[in-house]
Design a protein around this motif. Structure first.
Motif, short mmCIF file in Angstrom:
data_model
loop_
_atom_site.label_atom_id
_atom_site.label_comp_id
_atom_site.label_asym_id
_atom_site.label_seq_id
_atom_site.Cartn_x
_atom_site.Cartn_y
_atom_site.Cartn_z
N ALA A 176 -74.98 3.34 1.19
CA ALA A 176 -75.14 2.34 2.24
C ALA A 176 -74.25 2.65 3.43
CB ALA A 176 -74.83 0.95 1.68
N ALA A 177 -73.05 3.15 3.16
CA ALA A 177 -72.15 3.54 4.26
C ALA A 177 -72.72 4.72 5.04
CB ALA A 177 -70.77 3.88 3.71
N LEU A 178 -73.34 5.67 4.34
CA LEU A 178 -73.96 6.80 5.02
C LEU A 178 -75.13 6.34 5.88
CD1 LEU A 178 -73.94 9.57 2.25
CD2 LEU A 178 -72.27 9.12 4.04
N ALA A 179 -75.88 5.35 5.40
CA ALA A 179 -76.98 4.80 6.20
C ALA A 179 -76.44 4.14 7.47
CB ALA A 179 -77.77 3.80 5.37
N MET A 180 -75.33 3.45 7.35
CA MET A 180 -74.71 2.85 8.54
C MET A 180 -74.22 3.93 9.50
SD MET A 180 -72.57 -0.15 6.57
CE MET A 180 -71.77 -0.76 8.04
N GLN A 181 -73.67 5.00 8.95
CA GLN A 181 -73.20 6.09 9.80
C GLN A 181 -74.36 6.76 10.52
OE1 GLN A 181 -70.79 8.98 7.73
NE2 GLN A 181 -70.87 10.45 9.41
N ALA A 182 -75.51 6.85 9.85
CA ALA A 182 -76.68 7.49 10.48
C ALA A 182 -77.14 6.71 11.71
CB ALA A 182 -77.82 7.60 9.47
N ALA A 183 -76.85 5.42 11.74
CA ALA A 183 -77.26 4.60 12.88
C ALA A 183 -76.33 4.74 14.07
CB ALA A 183 -77.32 3.14 12.47
#
Length: 677
Positions: A176-183
């Motif tokens: 989930a943190a990586l998904a936030m970083q992708a944004a």
């Protein structure tokens, strides 16, 4: 040959040093660390930000990689393999320490990021108060703070969980943190918003599992003993999938940022070329890892000295290859961090004079739909597209594995899977996806295809049955694909949702919940909501179809009469839902469909009414097919029952009929009253 105990740690340190040297050299080459002409935050921020970025990515990678190893790879002891499972708790400790370092470095990264974008030196008196506003009022600041909090939570979770299920849950939290970083990447402001976010997430997640998995494996390898060979082989399979994900997503990211071949000659383009070359070297090392080291580990483990040789001799080859691979991984990470701090040749900014459609959807309005455009229009949805590719490859490999050992698998089931995957790919990336973004009627075609047409082909292909037959089982306490699949199929949650009545209610009722709540708006405005919509309705359709005519295991299927009753009730509900849309005078999600400024096609409300008619019309055809299939199955079941009774009668001289006649005669005798004289 004896390997020094400090070599694993030295290998990791070498990888980190290679990453730091690469990021410093790349930042100097690209000019990302040069002083700003207007607001200069100072050398500490300019040089510290890329260094902090690469350290954040490496620690997050080790945390995620260790959790993936614990969930899918490492033995836990017990079973018939004789494994002691000593490496499993050590891996969770590695994940916790890495997550703790990630949390601290993320906080440093947040501070340096604000200094960089605001041009404020760390020594400024107002820096602290401005930083507080950044993390509470600005979207980027809130996102970075959220990543820091997730890292801290992951540190605690890794210490608390004691099962592969808990490790998988913790890995999802890190993801989930990586998904936030992708944004927060370069391309989030472009008109390819969804493609940019999905490709960057796949790139980050694939690289993290690959790099972090190898780093964690190097730290706990000495505790594996005789389990080293199967563990390395399992990791190599995961690394191969990560290689594909990183390669495809990297190609997509590069195409978006460069904008064409002219961008290759820029400093950004040259750095990207360097990253591609290093990545190719890394792929070659991974291939050598699988072909050479795994084979030799298995050979030695099968030899007379077994575990003693595996821990004292062959690991020397393993350590050398790991050290080189980690160094190259570190260099790739350093170049990637420098790329993230550099401006691409094509500015990734929204259009200066956007159309209403671009303001609302983030995409240019497509031309008026025609039959040809419905078939040829394409806008890649990377996550479902890669999912389709993976499904085809895995299914065909399973079929090949069955045939290699002499088992057969019906060709029609394989053909059904291929057709279902092709339709799914067109629905999520083809004309239905392009026009479903701007027309409610096209969206309903996309929706009904996902929920009523694709599941029919997937259910008839029996993927769960094939997997249960083709996947090998494990005996060392670890959870492989077969164990995860069967555990899910036989879980209470799966049993509840696969219940025919529940599946029918979910199949029909979720449409009301989705379209008449904010969920529809979230699916249109957020990429995560869009993916969850696709996953939910496809899975709901599969569970319903499998309960009626499927082959895969599930709860006890009801009688054919009840199946037909559920089917006709669902048909009536779909007709009711379609009629409600046709007669509605209220536009669903008016701030989306009502503000697109389409110069072609019917008005938004009329198009919604057309969508209701499509829902009614498209929904009836698959339902009719399912009704025919249930009726045929009912007839064949009766025929099989009759043939079974005939064979039993031939064997025992129709003993069942004779016993039945004797029972009737006995009842007649007991009810006959004697005559009185």
């Amino acid at each position: 040959m004896t390997v020094p105990a400090r070599l694993p740690l030295l290998g990791l340190v070498g990888g980190v040093v290679a990453a730091l040297l690469a990021v410093v050299a790349a930042a100097a080459f690209s000019g990302a660390a040069l002083p700003s002409a207007l607001l200069d935050p100072g050398a500490v921020v300019r040089w510290g930000l890329p260094v902090a970025t690469v350290l954040v990515e490496l620690t997050a990678s080790v945390a995620l990689g260790a959790l993936v190893l614990a969930a899918f790879v490492l033995p836990r002891g017990g079973g018939r393999s004789g494994s002691d499972g000593r490496a499993w708790p050590s891996t969770m400790l590695v994940a916790s320490v890495a997550a703790g370092a990630w949390a601290v470095l993320s906080l440093v990264h947040l501070v340096l990021t604000y200094g960089s974008i605001s041009g404020t030196p760390l020594s400024s008196p107002s820096f602290g108060s401005e930083l507080g506003l950044f993390v509470t009022q600005v979207s980027l600041g809130r996102t970075l703070l959220g990543i820091t909090m997730i890292a801290a939570v992951s540190c605690a979770l890794a210490l608390l969980v004691t099962t592969p299920v808990g490790a998988l849950g913790s890995a999802l939290v890190v993801s989930a943190a990586l998904a936030m970083q992708a944004a927060t990447g370069h391309t989030v402001g472009s008109t390819n918003h969804e493609l940019a976010i999905s490709s960057l997430f796949l790139h980050l997640a694939g690289a993290a599992v690959w790099i972090g998995g190898l780093g964690a494996l190097a730290l706990v390898a000495r505790r594996l003993g005789r389990d080293l060979a199967p563990t390395v082989a399992r990791y190599s399979s995961i690394a191969a999938w990560c290689f594909v994900a990183v390669a495809v997503s990297g190609a997509v990211n590069g195409a978006i940022r460069l904008g064409g071949l002219d961008g290759v000659t820029s400093r950004y383009g040259l750095l990207l070329v360097a990253k591609v070359v290093l990545f190719a070297v890394l792929g070659g090392l991974g291939w050598a890892h699988r072909r050479l080291v795994v084979r030799r580990l298995h050979e030695v483990a099968a030899g007379p000295a077994g575990a003693r040789q595996a821990s004292a001799g062959v690991p020397g080859v393993f350590w050398r290859l790991v050290a080189v691979e980690l160094a190259v991984m570190g260099a790739v990470s350093g170049v990637a961090a420098a790329l993230g701090s550099s401006a691409p040749p094509i500015p990734q900014e929204p259009p200066t004079d956007p159309t209403p459609a671009e303001l609302v959807t983030g995409h240019a309005l497509p031309p008026a739909p025609t039959a040809e455009l419905w078939l040829t229009s394409f806008r890649w949805d990377l996550v479902p597209a890669l999912g389709c590719l993976a499904a085809l490859v895995v299914y065909l490999r399973w079929v090949r594995r069955l045939r290699a050992r002499g088992d057969q698998w019906p060709v029609l089931r394989t053909a059904s899977l291929v057709v279902g995957v092709v339709i799914f790919a067109w629905t999520t990336s083809g004309g239905a996806a392009v026009y479903g973004h701007v027309l409610f009627s096209a969206h309903m075609i996309q929706h009904m295809t996902l929920v009523m047409i694709v599941p029919v082909f997937i259910a008839l292909s029996a993927p769960v049955t094939l997997a249960a037959r083709a996947l090998p089982s494990r005996t060392d306490g670890s959870r492989g694909p077969r164990e995860w699949l069967l555990g899910l199929v036989h879980s209470r949650w799966a049993g509840f949702f696969a219940n025919p009545v529940v599946a029918a209610v979910n199949f029909a009722g979720s449409m009301i919940v989705f379209y008449y709540t904010d969920l529809f708006s979230l699916a249109l405005t957020t990429y995560l909501g869009h993916l969850l919509m696709i996953a939910h309705f496809t899975l709901a359709g599969y569970l319903f179809v499998n309960a009626l005519v499927g082959v895969d295991p599930g709860p006890t299927r009801p009688s054919h009469a009840l199946r037909l009753l559920l089917l006709f009730a669902t048909m009536a509900f779909h007709a009711f839902f379609g009629v409600a849309l046709v007669s509605s005078e209220t536009l669903l999600v008016p701030d989306w469909f009502g503000l697109l400024g389409r110069p072609w096609g019917p008005p938004a409300l009329e198009d919604q009414q057309i969508g209701g008619a499509i829902t009614w019309g498209i929904g009836e055809l698959p339902m009719l097919f399912l009704a025919i299939a249930v009726a045929i199955s009912w007839t064949r079941d009766d025929e099989r029952t009759a043939r079974r009774r005939d064979r039993a009668a031939d064997r025992d001289g129709d003993a069942e009929l004779e016993a039945y006649n004797e029972m009737l005669a006995a009842r007649a005798g007991t009810t006959e009253q004697p005559r009185r004289g």
